[in-house]
Scaffold this motif. Structure first.
Motif, PDB file in Angstrom:
ATOM      1  N   MET A   1       0.834  -1.183   0.000  1.00  0.00           N
ATOM      2  CA  MET A   1       0.000   0.000   0.000  1.00  0.00           C
ATOM      3  C   MET A   1       0.865   1.227   0.000  1.00  0.00           C
ATOM      4  SD  MET A   1      -2.635   1.302   2.877  1.00  0.00           S
ATOM      5  CE  MET A   1      -1.290   1.949   3.833  1.00  0.00           C
ATOM      6  N   SER A   2       0.466   2.210  -0.749  1.00  0.00           N
ATOM      7  CA  SER A   2       1.233   3.442  -0.777  1.00  0.00           C
ATOM      8  C   SER A   2       0.905   4.290   0.431  1.00  0.00           C
ATOM      9  CB  SER A   2       0.927   4.230  -2.053  1.00  0.00           C
ATOM     10  OG  SER A   2      -0.429   4.578  -2.092  1.00  0.00           O
ATOM     11  N   ALA A   3       1.889   5.044   0.890  1.00  0.00           N
ATOM     12  CA  ALA A   3       1.668   5.941   2.010  1.00  0.00           C
ATOM     13  C   ALA A   3       0.824   7.124   1.565  1.00  0.00           C
ATOM     14  CB  ALA A   3       3.005   6.422   2.563  1.00  0.00           C
ATOM     15  N   VAL A   4       0.091   7.702   2.499  1.00  0.00           N
ATOM     16  CA  VAL A   4      -0.773   8.833   2.190  1.00  0.00           C
ATOM     17  C   VAL A   4      -0.023  10.125   2.449  1.00  0.00           C
ATOM     18  CG1 VAL A   4      -2.903  10.016   2.790  1.00  0.00           C
ATOM     19  CG2 VAL A   4      -2.829   7.541   2.780  1.00  0.00           C
ATOM     20  N   CYS A 232      -7.255  -2.551   1.444  1.00  0.00           N
ATOM     21  CA  CYS A 232      -6.290  -1.858   2.302  1.00  0.00           C
ATOM     22  C   CYS A 232      -6.536  -2.242   3.758  1.00  0.00           C
ATOM     23  CB  CYS A 232      -6.413  -0.345   2.132  1.00  0.00           C
ATOM     24  SG  CYS A 232      -5.227   0.587   3.124  1.00  0.00           S
ATOM     25  N   TRP A 233      -5.466  -2.638   4.454  1.00  0.00           N
ATOM     26  CA  TRP A 233      -5.528  -2.886   5.894  1.00  0.00           C
ATOM     27  C   TRP A 233      -5.175  -1.607   6.647  1.00  0.00           C
ATOM     28  CZ3 TRP A 233      -6.774  -7.764   7.738  1.00  0.00           C
ATOM     29  CH2 TRP A 233      -6.649  -8.839   6.845  1.00  0.00           C
ATOM     30  N   LYS A 271     -11.851   3.436 -11.492  1.00  0.00           N
ATOM     31  CA  LYS A 271     -10.628   3.236 -10.722  1.00  0.00           C
ATOM     32  C   LYS A 271     -10.838   3.738  -9.300  1.00  0.00           C
ATOM     33  CE  LYS A 271      -7.477   3.664 -14.674  1.00  0.00           C
ATOM     34  NZ  LYS A 271      -6.309   4.395 -15.233  1.00  0.00           N
ATOM     35  N   VAL A 272     -10.630   2.848  -8.339  1.00  0.00           N
ATOM     36  CA  VAL A 272     -10.821   3.189  -6.930  1.00  0.00           C
ATOM     37  C   VAL A 272      -9.603   2.719  -6.144  1.00  0.00           C
ATOM     38  CG1 VAL A 272     -12.258   2.874  -4.875  1.00  0.00           C
ATOM     39  CG2 VAL A 272     -13.321   2.939  -7.136  1.00  0.00           C
ATOM     40  N   SER A 273      -9.101   3.564  -5.251  1.00  0.00           N
ATOM     41  CA  SER A 273      -8.050   3.161  -4.318  1.00  0.00           C
ATOM     42  C   SER A 273      -8.366   3.760  -2.960  1.00  0.00           C
ATOM     43  CB  SER A 273      -6.667   3.608  -4.797  1.00  0.00           C
ATOM     44  OG  SER A 273      -6.578   5.018  -4.824  1.00  0.00           O
ATOM     45  N   VAL A 274      -7.865   3.124  -1.900  1.00  0.00           N
ATOM     46  CA  VAL A 274      -8.169   3.578  -0.545  1.00  0.00           C
ATOM     47  C   VAL A 274      -6.941   3.411   0.333  1.00  0.00           C
ATOM     48  CG1 VAL A 274      -9.100   1.306   0.040  1.00  0.00           C
ATOM     49  CG2 VAL A 274      -9.729   3.280   1.429  1.00  0.00           C
ATOM     50  N   SER A 275      -6.749   4.343   1.275  1.00  0.00           N
ATOM     51  CA  SER A 275      -5.648   4.281   2.234  1.00  0.00           C
ATOM     52  C   SER A 275      -6.139   4.753   3.592  1.00  0.00           C
ATOM     53  CB  SER A 275      -4.476   5.164   1.792  1.00  0.00           C
ATOM     54  OG  SER A 275      -3.875   4.685   0.619  1.00  0.00           O
ATOM     55  N   PHE A 276      -5.733   4.037   4.647  1.00  0.00           N
ATOM     56  CA  PHE A 276      -5.992   4.489   6.008  1.00  0.00           C
ATOM     57  C   PHE A 276      -4.963   5.547   6.383  1.00  0.00           C
ATOM     58  CE2 PHE A 276      -8.220   0.423   6.306  1.00  0.00           C
ATOM     59  CZ  PHE A 276      -9.310   0.739   7.108  1.00  0.00           C
ATOM     60  N   ASN A 278      -4.535   7.485  10.002  1.00  0.00           N
ATOM     61  CA  ASN A 278      -4.994   7.787  11.359  1.00  0.00           C
ATOM     62  C   ASN A 278      -6.505   7.568  11.458  1.00  0.00           C
ATOM     63  OD1 ASN A 278      -2.359   8.451  12.186  1.00  0.00           O
ATOM     64  ND2 ASN A 278      -2.569  10.506  11.336  1.00  0.00           N
ATOM     65  N   ASP A 279      -7.283   8.619  11.729  1.00  0.00           N
ATOM     66  CA  ASP A 279      -8.730   8.450  11.872  1.00  0.00           C
ATOM     67  C   ASP A 279      -9.465   8.724  10.564  1.00  0.00           C
ATOM     68  OD1 ASP A 279      -8.244  11.165  11.735  1.00  0.00           O
ATOM     69  OD2 ASP A 279      -9.806  11.703  13.177  1.00  0.00           O
ATOM     70  N   ARG A 280      -8.746   8.687   9.456  1.00  0.00           N
ATOM     71  CA  ARG A 280      -9.345   8.996   8.166  1.00  0.00           C
ATOM     72  C   ARG A 280      -9.159   7.850   7.183  1.00  0.00           C
ATOM     73  NH1 ARG A 280      -6.318  14.193   6.197  1.00  0.00           N
ATOM     74  NH2 ARG A 280      -4.598  12.754   6.577  1.00  0.00           N
ATOM     75  N   LEU A 281     -10.022   7.849   6.192  1.00  0.00           N
ATOM     76  CA  LEU A 281      -9.833   7.039   5.001  1.00  0.00           C
ATOM     77  C   LEU A 281      -9.738   7.996   3.825  1.00  0.00           C
ATOM     78  CD1 LEU A 281     -12.359   4.072   5.387  1.00  0.00           C
ATOM     79  CD2 LEU A 281      -9.900   3.861   5.070  1.00  0.00           C
ATOM     80  N   VAL A 282      -8.684   7.866   3.042  1.00  0.00           N
ATOM     81  CA  VAL A 282      -8.540   8.676   1.837  1.00  0.00           C
ATOM     82  C   VAL A 282      -8.870   7.781   0.651  1.00  0.00           C
ATOM     83  CG1 VAL A 282      -6.995  10.071   0.423  1.00  0.00           C
ATOM     84  CG2 VAL A 282      -6.785  10.117   2.915  1.00  0.00           C
TER      85      VAL A 282
END
Length: 311
Positions: A1-4, A232-233, A271-276, A278-282
């Protein structure tokens, strides 16, 4: 997973001063370096850019290194930070290349140190993780429905196993964002996979073999098959986010792996991607990014578009 990071894209054509076609873009763990796989009239290459600290959240970058590749670098993954600056690259000829930052006279230099040919007949997705023994792992999925995991030590042994009836669209190791000790931390090595068969499966590594722990149901009102776009975990590995073209599903961890929440995306997306974070999902929907914030109960709700100035 890529960093946010606050700036999720960069005008590479402007930075490199030539027209380029961007194939993949991945931040490192600390959001300091950005790896870009691209193609131009001069050929294919991987470019490493460093974020200018003096510019804060403005998203200004400068090139610190580049390396030519024999064909297109279609997928990129940074290894977890305990391995140093290692970049894993999947090329369009379905080989996996391992590059390492090898400083020479103070110069940022990316050097190829291993290559694994013909891992799959076709590679559709990739993720890197850490085994309980502290080995670097690289998992790749294929349109045929199988997954290959490379143990990046010694002979770079590759383990293959059938995963989905349809193609594998996403793979993701748990714990990629955690700074683990070099000898492993004793936690189970979990791998999630999603496919065009509408299933998400959770696998665990036992003695160099991945065993199926759970198949997660993605029931929906639509009569058509739900396709998994991304996985994404969270950092602790006890929550899994699953993105489809229309929804975001959240599952709790072992032993139940039950669905805890389902929220709609701002719009249907290819196309969808998701990253955790902290208290957010981007969440990226066709390259437009949105932020979902968690309330005191841990439930996520859409906050709004991602703004570089305050996110």
């Amino acid at each position: 997973m890529s960093a946010v990071a606050s700036s999720l894209s960069v005008n590479l054509s402007h930075v490199l001063q030539k027209n380029v076609h961007l194939l993949d873009l991945q931040y490192d763990h600390y959001c300091k370096y950005l790896a870009a796989g691209c193609r131009s009239q001069n050929g294919s290459e991987v470019v490493i850019l460093e974020k200018d600290a003096s510019d804060g959240d403005s998203g200004s970058f400068h090139v610190v290194s580049s390396v030519s590749t024999r064909c297109d670098p279609v997928l990129l993954c940074w290894a977890p930070p305990q391995f140093g600056r290692i970049l894993v690259v999947a090329l369009s000829d379905n080989s996996i290349s391992y590059y390492q930052h090898a400083p020479s006279s103070g110069v940022w230099q990316l050097s190829l140190y291993h290559e694994k040919r013909e891992v799959q007949k076709s590679i559709s997705c990739m993720s890197v993780g850490v085994s309980p023994k502290g080995e670097l792992l690289c998992a790749v999925g294929s349109p045929s429905g199988s997954i290959s995991v490379i143990f990046c030590e010694g002979s770079f042994e590759c383990v293959d196993f059938p995963a989905h009836c349809g193609g594998v669209s996403s793979v993701c190791f748990a714990g990629n964002d955690s700074v683990l000790s070099s000898g492993g931390d004793g936690r189970p090595c979990l791998l999630a996979s999603g496919g065009s068969d509408g299933c998400v499966k959770v696998w665990q590594l036992f003695d160099r073999k991945f065993q199926l722990l759970k198949t997660l149901s993605l029931e929906c009102d639509s009569k058509s098959l739900t396709q998994v776009k991304c996985l994404c975990w969270n950092k602790s590995g006890d929550r899994l986010a699953v993105g489809t073209g229309a929804e975001l599903l959240l599952f709790g961890g072992a032993p139940e792996w039950s669905e805890s929440q389902r929220v709609g995306l701002p719009r249907a997306s290819v196309k969808v991607s998701v990253s955790f974070s902290n208290d957010r999902l981007v969440v990226s929907c066709d390259n437009e990014c949105f932020v979902y914030r968690a309330d005191e109960r841990g439930a996520y709700a859409l906050s709004g578009p991602l703004e570089a100035s305050n996110e």
